[in-house]
Design a protein around this motif. Structure first.
Motif, short mmCIF file in Angstrom:
data_model
loop_
_atom_site.label_atom_id
_atom_site.label_comp_id
_atom_site.label_asym_id
_atom_site.label_seq_id
_atom_site.Cartn_x
_atom_site.Cartn_y
_atom_site.Cartn_z
N SER A 171 50.62 37.03 40.86
CA SER A 171 49.71 37.39 41.96
C SER A 171 49.88 36.43 43.14
O SER A 171 49.69 36.81 44.29
CB SER A 171 48.25 37.41 41.48
OG SER A 171 47.73 36.11 41.31
N ARG A 172 50.23 35.19 42.85
CA ARG A 172 50.48 34.24 43.94
C ARG A 172 51.73 34.63 44.73
O ARG A 172 51.79 34.45 45.95
CB ARG A 172 50.65 32.83 43.38
CG ARG A 172 49.35 32.15 43.07
CD ARG A 172 49.52 30.67 43.29
NE ARG A 172 48.38 29.93 42.83
CZ ARG A 172 48.33 28.59 42.83
NH1 ARG A 172 49.37 27.89 43.25
NH2 ARG A 172 47.25 27.97 42.41
N ASP B 5 39.74 31.35 44.85
CA ASP B 5 39.95 31.80 43.48
C ASP B 5 39.73 30.61 42.55
O ASP B 5 39.49 29.49 42.99
CB ASP B 5 41.30 32.50 43.29
CG ASP B 5 42.49 31.56 43.19
OD1 ASP B 5 42.31 30.33 43.17
OD2 ASP B 5 43.63 32.06 43.12
N ARG C 221 40.96 40.91 36.21
CA ARG C 221 41.37 42.25 35.77
C ARG C 221 40.39 43.31 36.25
O ARG C 221 39.25 43.37 35.82
CB ARG C 221 41.52 42.27 34.25
CG ARG C 221 42.65 41.36 33.77
CD ARG C 221 43.07 41.68 32.36
NE ARG C 221 42.02 41.36 31.40
CZ ARG C 221 42.04 41.77 30.13
NH1 ARG C 221 43.04 42.52 29.69
NH2 ARG C 221 41.06 41.43 29.30
N THR D 263 41.35 35.63 45.47
CA THR D 263 42.57 35.61 46.27
C THR D 263 42.96 34.16 46.52
O THR D 263 42.11 33.36 46.95
CB THR D 263 42.34 36.32 47.62
OG1 THR D 263 41.85 37.64 47.37
CG2 THR D 263 43.62 36.41 48.42
N TYR E 13 48.64 35.83 36.61
CA TYR E 13 48.10 35.15 37.79
C TYR E 13 49.22 34.54 38.63
O TYR E 13 49.18 34.59 39.87
CB TYR E 13 47.10 34.07 37.37
CG TYR E 13 46.70 33.19 38.54
CD1 TYR E 13 45.78 33.65 39.49
CD2 TYR E 13 47.26 31.93 38.72
CE1 TYR E 13 45.44 32.86 40.59
CE2 TYR E 13 46.93 31.14 39.82
CZ TYR E 13 46.02 31.61 40.75
OH TYR E 13 45.71 30.84 41.83
N PHE F 29 46.85 45.63 40.22
CA PHE F 29 47.48 44.34 40.50
C PHE F 29 47.08 43.84 41.88
O PHE F 29 46.75 42.67 42.05
CB PHE F 29 48.99 44.47 40.39
CG PHE F 29 49.71 43.18 40.70
CD1 PHE F 29 49.73 42.14 39.79
CD2 PHE F 29 50.37 43.02 41.91
CE1 PHE F 29 50.37 40.95 40.08
CE2 PHE F 29 51.02 41.84 42.22
CZ PHE F 29 51.02 40.79 41.30
N SER F 30 47.09 44.72 42.87
CA SER F 30 46.63 44.33 44.21
C SER F 30 46.18 45.57 44.97
O SER F 30 46.69 46.67 44.74
CB SER F 30 47.74 43.61 44.99
OG SER F 30 48.85 44.47 45.21
N SER G 246 52.64 37.65 45.22
CA SER G 246 52.17 38.75 46.06
C SER G 246 51.40 38.23 47.27
O SER G 246 51.63 38.67 48.41
CB SER G 246 51.28 39.68 45.23
OG SER G 246 50.73 40.72 46.03
N ASP G 247 50.49 37.29 47.06
CA ASP G 247 49.72 36.73 48.17
C ASP G 247 50.63 36.11 49.23
O ASP G 247 50.42 36.27 50.44
CB ASP G 247 48.74 35.67 47.66
CG ASP G 247 47.50 36.28 47.02
OD1 ASP G 247 47.33 37.51 47.11
OD2 ASP G 247 46.70 35.52 46.45
N PHE H 165 44.18 35.84 35.70
CA PHE H 165 44.27 36.93 36.67
C PHE H 165 43.00 37.78 36.55
O PHE H 165 42.60 38.16 35.45
CB PHE H 165 45.50 37.78 36.37
CG PHE H 165 45.67 38.96 37.28
CD1 PHE H 165 46.23 38.81 38.53
CD2 PHE H 165 45.26 40.23 36.89
CE1 PHE H 165 46.38 39.89 39.38
CE2 PHE H 165 45.41 41.32 37.72
CZ PHE H 165 45.97 41.15 38.98
#
Length: 285
Positions: free
Chosen positions: A67-68, A174, A191, A164, A64, A137-138, A70-71, A189
């Motif tokens: 992923s932040r 999220d 899945r 998100t 997770y 993943f995204s 990525s955001d 995260f």
């Protein structure tokens, strides 16, 4: 390597402090690749989710944090340049899936409203999606062409985007939102997997919304439960894409829902819905 649960949190917080993201991420590539490699077991879907496996749950929470990152890079660079370059370098696999629109693979970022269109088609891939093995993943960001009854341009690009953390000026939601500065990093995260058995949306969700009617969420009554077609639309797109938008669209809770499909098309075909979890074996006696 020994699992450092907070490495990706530090990576994200470091990004916020550096003006030169390219240089900062370049310095972090090797270490970030090692930390991602330590999450190898997430690349494949377990027959049942990881509840009860503490170490696997920690891996899910660690991902997770990435992923932040990525955001943030999607928001700052539109998913191009630093975003694609960094994630490819540390071990994720880019994809576009540009041959046909799929809400599993694509996040709608822009819409060309076309009343003469009969289906939703991809006009342009704005940023690539990313795989970690079978784990999504995204999604790839796309501009689509669509008739309004299938994708409303305003609804699809301004309704709350779930699963998100951040996406520019768009409202997002999220499970970290509303928690304190430390507690929020205990978020799992979400899945979403693609494998030989199909597409599995929010695999850790407890309620299979492929069933009609689905089981009630824990602690919910029938009166509190939203219409099934809305729940499926929200989980499939991670936002609403058609009008009229429900009055509580920004206060939904899709995080408990789960859905498995043979293919993700829009509109959703009922025959594509499958049950991908084995029956739980009841104890004898």
């Amino acid at each position: 390597m020994e699992l450092d649960w907070w490495y990706f949190r530090r990576l994200y917080e470091g990004l916020l402090e550096h003006d030169d993201c390219r240089a900062y991420l370049g310095d972090q590539r090797s270490e970030a690749a090692d930390h991602l490699a330590a999450l190898e077991s997430l690349r494949k879907r377990e027959p049942v989710p990881a509840a009860g496996d503490d170490e696997q749950l920690w891996r899910i929470m660690k991902l997770y944090g990435l992923s932040r990152v990525s955001d943030y890079l999607i928001e700052r660079f539109g998913g191009q340049g630093e975003h694609a370059e960094f994630f490819s370098a540390i071990g994720l696999t880019p994809f576009e899936h540009a041959e046909s629109f799929s809400p599993f693979h694509h996040e709608i970022s822009a819409v060309v409203q076309d009343p003469s269109a009969t289906a939703v088609t991809v006009e342009e891939v704005l940023w690539p999606g990313l795989w970690f093995g079978d784990l999504l993943f995204s999604r790839a960001g796309v501009r689509v062409r669509a008739p309004k009854h299938l994708v409303d341009a305003t609804v699809a690009t301004t309704s709350t985007l779930y699963f998100t953390f951040r996406r520019g000026q768009r409202p997002t939601s999220d499970l970290s939102h509303g928690w304190g500065s430390n507690s929020q990093w205990g978020t799992s995260f979400p899945r979403f997997y693609s494998d030989q058995d199909g597409l599995h949306l929010n695999w850790d969700g407890e309620v299979d919304i492929g069933a009609d009617p689905p089981a009630l969420r824990a602690g919910w009554s029938e009166e509190e439960t939203e219409p099934l077609d809305e729940r499926r639309e929200l989980l499939l797109h991670r936002c609403f894409v058609r009008g009229p938008v429900p009055a509580d669209a920004s206060d939904r809770y899709p995080f408990d829902d789960r859905l498995s499909l043979t293919s993700a098309e829009w509109p959703l075909r009922p025959e594509s819905i499958v049950d991908a979890r084995p029956d739980v074996q009841k104890p004898e006696g």
